[in-house]
Design a protein around this motif. Sequence first.
Motif, PDB file in Angstrom:
ATOM      1  N   VAL A 310       0.351  -1.372   0.217  1.00 38.85           N
ATOM      2  CA  VAL A 310      -0.001  -0.152   0.309  1.00 38.85           C
ATOM      3  C   VAL A 310       1.002   1.250   0.096  1.00 38.85           C
ATOM      4  O   VAL A 310       1.668   1.690   0.931  1.00 38.85           O
ATOM      5  CB  VAL A 310      -1.033  -0.210   0.992  1.00 38.85           C
ATOM      6  CG1 VAL A 310      -1.464   1.152   1.202  1.00 38.85           C
ATOM      7  CG2 VAL A 310      -1.680  -1.080   1.449  1.00 38.85           C
ATOM      8  N   TRP A 311       0.516   2.037  -1.066  1.00 36.64           N
ATOM      9  CA  TRP A 311       0.997   3.462  -1.117  1.00 36.64           C
ATOM     10  C   TRP A 311       0.892   4.470  -0.779  1.00 36.64           C
ATOM     11  O   TRP A 311      -0.661   4.480  -1.644  1.00 36.64           O
ATOM     12  CB  TRP A 311       1.419   3.794  -2.676  1.00 36.64           C
ATOM     13  CG  TRP A 311       3.363   2.545  -2.876  1.00 36.64           C
ATOM     14  CD1 TRP A 311       4.457   2.553  -2.497  1.00 36.64           C
ATOM     15  CD2 TRP A 311       2.915   1.692  -3.015  1.00 36.64           C
ATOM     16  NE1 TRP A 311       5.233   1.966  -3.279  1.00 36.64           N
ATOM     17  CE2 TRP A 311       3.910   1.115  -3.498  1.00 36.64           C
ATOM     18  CE3 TRP A 311       1.896   0.540  -3.738  1.00 36.64           C
ATOM     19  CZ2 TRP A 311       4.639  -0.573  -4.252  1.00 36.64           C
ATOM     20  CZ3 TRP A 311       2.427  -0.599  -4.164  1.00 36.64           C
ATOM     21  CH2 TRP A 311       3.601  -0.887  -4.455  1.00 36.64           C
ATOM     22  N   HIS A 312       0.631   5.520  -0.120  1.00 31.84           N
ATOM     23  CA  HIS A 312       0.128   6.442   0.359  1.00 31.84           C
ATOM     24  C   HIS A 312       0.855   8.019   0.769  1.00 31.84           C
ATOM     25  O   HIS A 312       2.040   7.806   0.858  1.00 31.84           O
ATOM     26  CB  HIS A 312      -0.733   5.944   0.929  1.00 31.84           C
ATOM     27  CG  HIS A 312      -0.155   6.066   3.013  1.00 31.84           C
ATOM     28  ND1 HIS A 312      -0.563   6.834   3.882  1.00 31.84           N
ATOM     29  CD2 HIS A 312      -0.726   4.694   3.364  1.00 31.84           C
ATOM     30  CE1 HIS A 312       0.371   6.500   4.761  1.00 31.84           C
ATOM     31  NE2 HIS A 312       0.227   5.178   4.341  1.00 31.84           N
ATOM     32  N   ARG A 313       0.498   8.901   0.626  1.00 27.02           N
ATOM     33  CA  ARG A 313       0.899  10.374   1.009  1.00 27.02           C
ATOM     34  C   ARG A 313       0.460  10.938   2.147  1.00 27.02           C
ATOM     35  O   ARG A 313      -0.229  11.939   2.290  1.00 27.02           O
ATOM     36  CB  ARG A 313       1.306  11.634  -0.309  1.00 27.02           C
ATOM     37  CG  ARG A 313       2.168  10.833  -1.289  1.00 27.02           C
ATOM     38  CD  ARG A 313       1.691  12.005  -2.539  1.00 27.02           C
ATOM     39  NE  ARG A 313       3.157  11.418  -2.907  1.00 27.02           N
ATOM     40  CZ  ARG A 313       2.896  12.411  -4.635  1.00 27.02           C
ATOM     41  NH1 ARG A 313       2.141  13.128  -4.743  1.00 27.02           N
ATOM     42  NH2 ARG A 313       4.229  11.790  -5.261  1.00 27.02           N
ATOM     43  N   GLY A 416      -3.798  12.703  -1.924  1.00 28.90           N
ATOM     44  CA  GLY A 416      -3.812  12.260  -1.156  1.00 28.90           C
ATOM     45  C   GLY A 416      -4.891  11.274  -1.018  1.00 28.90           C
ATOM     46  O   GLY A 416      -6.017  10.521  -0.510  1.00 28.90           O
ATOM     47  N   THR A 417      -4.276  10.027  -2.291  1.00 29.28           N
ATOM     48  CA  THR A 417      -4.743   8.420  -2.059  1.00 29.28           C
ATOM     49  C   THR A 417      -4.242   7.352  -2.094  1.00 29.28           C
ATOM     50  O   THR A 417      -3.242   8.175  -1.824  1.00 29.28           O
ATOM     51  CB  THR A 417      -4.772   8.346  -3.853  1.00 29.28           C
ATOM     52  OG1 THR A 417      -3.407   8.618  -4.363  1.00 29.28           O
ATOM     53  CG2 THR A 417      -5.625   9.551  -4.565  1.00 29.28           C
ATOM     54  N   VAL A 418      -4.873   6.095  -1.674  1.00 27.40           N
ATOM     55  CA  VAL A 418      -4.689   5.438  -1.185  1.00 27.40           C
ATOM     56  C   VAL A 418      -4.440   4.558  -2.335  1.00 27.40           C
ATOM     57  O   VAL A 418      -5.409   3.856  -2.633  1.00 27.40           O
ATOM     58  CB  VAL A 418      -5.097   4.615  -0.007  1.00 27.40           C
ATOM     59  CG1 VAL A 418      -4.220   3.309   0.587  1.00 27.40           C
ATOM     60  CG2 VAL A 418      -4.740   5.702   1.116  1.00 27.40           C
ATOM     61  N   ARG A 419      -3.164   3.868  -3.010  1.00 32.24           N
ATOM     62  CA  ARG A 419      -3.354   2.670  -4.072  1.00 32.24           C
ATOM     63  C   ARG A 419      -2.412   1.300  -3.126  1.00 32.24           C
ATOM     64  O   ARG A 419      -1.563   2.281  -2.617  1.00 32.24           O
ATOM     65  CB  ARG A 419      -2.773   3.321  -5.252  1.00 32.24           C
ATOM     66  CG  ARG A 419      -1.207   3.527  -5.127  1.00 32.24           C
ATOM     67  CD  ARG A 419      -1.172   4.533  -6.537  1.00 32.24           C
ATOM     68  NE  ARG A 419       0.604   4.950  -6.162  1.00 32.24           N
ATOM     69  CZ  ARG A 419       1.618   4.165  -6.606  1.00 32.24           C
ATOM     70  NH1 ARG A 419       1.473   2.460  -7.159  1.00 32.24           N
ATOM     71  NH2 ARG A 419       2.734   4.016  -6.599  1.00 32.24           N
TER      72      ARG A 419
END
Length: 601
Positions: A310-313, A416-419
């Motif tokens: 999981v990648w996110h900002r 600010g998505t979570v992918r």
Amino acid sequence: MKQFNHLRAVMALVMASFVLASCHSDVDLKNIDTQAELELGIALPIGSLHATMGDFLGNGKVANISVDENGIFHFIDTFPIPAKQYHQIDLASYIIKDAATLKFNIADKTGTVTIYGNGTTEYPLEFPMEIGMEGINDNLSEERIDSIKVTEAKFVSVINVENFDLNWSEIKSVQLELLDQFRRPAGKYVDIPISGQNFGSEIPIDVTNFALCLMKDKSNPGQTVDKIQFKIKFVVCPSNGHNIEVKSDSKFAYNLQVKVIDYEAIWGYFQAGNQMRSTQKLTMDSLWGDWRSVKKLKVRFMEPSIDVSVWHRVAAPLRMYIDYISAIDSLGHATNATWNGIDSVNFDLPYSLSPYSGLTDSVKNSKRFSYDPHEGHIDELFDVRPDTFAYSFHLLVDKNPRADYPWKQHRITKDGTVRGDAIFDVPFKFNTGSELQYTTTVKDINISNISLDSLLASVQVIDSIKSGTLKLILDIKNGIPFDLNAYFTFLNADSVDLGLRLVQDNDSNRIHLPAPTMEKSALEKYGRVTAPSVTRLIVNVEKNDFNRLAETKMLRFDAAITGNPQPCYIEEKTDLTVKIGLSAQIDAIFNFDNDSTKTKK
């Protein structure tokens, strides 16, 4: 044909033996018997097939197959987790778009006086101004906005006057002053472009690159305000001879509407939105288009794994909740992943961003699901033949204090998505109870022009065939690490079963193929194939069967696991071969008086 050349070679050897014998003694050639009875065997291959373990797992249609350094097959594929906005905010929705027009009493600044116009004297009229934000910070358990870094704000300004005889041309400038809540590199003053406008006109205002703070105490996040404060300054210059009376109810009427507020980052507290709850059903047909073509497939994989990244900002202490992961068969029977016997699990995403790090920084968290009881026991998902995979998960802010997140604020960004993605790795190591079946068809078989006579037609020294037996021979080497039941079906050109039986007491044409020899080293848990099993089947072809055999154009081969297969590894060299041929045992009379000019009767 190669078989006929072998037969001529035999004849040549027979003749050579007569020549060699004559070198040692005198022979009365008149008394030589020119006829002799010989028994010869002839073999004719008619087809073969070769199947690998990949064929058994999908007739060779399985993509994403690789082989590791130990020779073990793996199915590896990556499934993307679509990007979703962690927490959605429309800042413009908090501004009262249809707010009542603000009215500024001019007499409060000048008193009830007359302003004498000379065309040069300017009169500044400055008023405090406040815009309310409706609904902001009303639900602090879900959202608290402390401060905003705005990239662009679009407003519409409308100016009117009441009981004040001012011409539009006599307004020299209108300016907004951004007060202490704002930080703007370009300065705190924003000019309203009045040129070419008039009373009642909608005047667009574009303000870029500023920060807005809603905290009561900037050093202690938590307490916020719901109003934005400005000053508005009108500079008027009545024309020469135009005297304007300021009455007690003389007013400027001003309306400021917010159209768009684009932000780069927002600080505060942000619980994950509903969009971060994902419930999906994925059919095997959508993941693998040839799934329906794979028959009787139940593969109890021993060591499957799913590595989720999981990648996110999002700068926040996040926790993931897995509600369930299920495999469902065509009858609706489901089996779930379990964590120490429980169908759900939750865990921290341990790597967090600081809310004061670079706005483009991101962080990656990974989690493994495997056959381990602590990691989901996902090998149990393959206790059924899965037609559908289903899962549900959601993200939430971890409300418990965490050493990896000592800050009092969160931060979200515009993007600010979570992918994520899930890498599915399945070594071909099977538990007991797997079911596999393989079907293929050997085509372009042509037996219709074959007979005992035709096999020997070009051998001119044969006078007649006294007797002959035609046999069908199948040589099968099984390197698939299971006991198999094999089925052969003879088909004509229209794919119709000709009804030929290889095993007379078995209407299904079933042939048992034993498992190959398997051995394991001291370091291995289960065995590997070291030598294939060999099965030879010889079937007499009677005269009443020969016509049907001659119609054969295709031979369908089916193989399926039988018995209770033991745990094993599947390697690249794992395969199965079938060779099919005709053999004739011939009892014939040879006449050495025959030559190429004589016709055989």
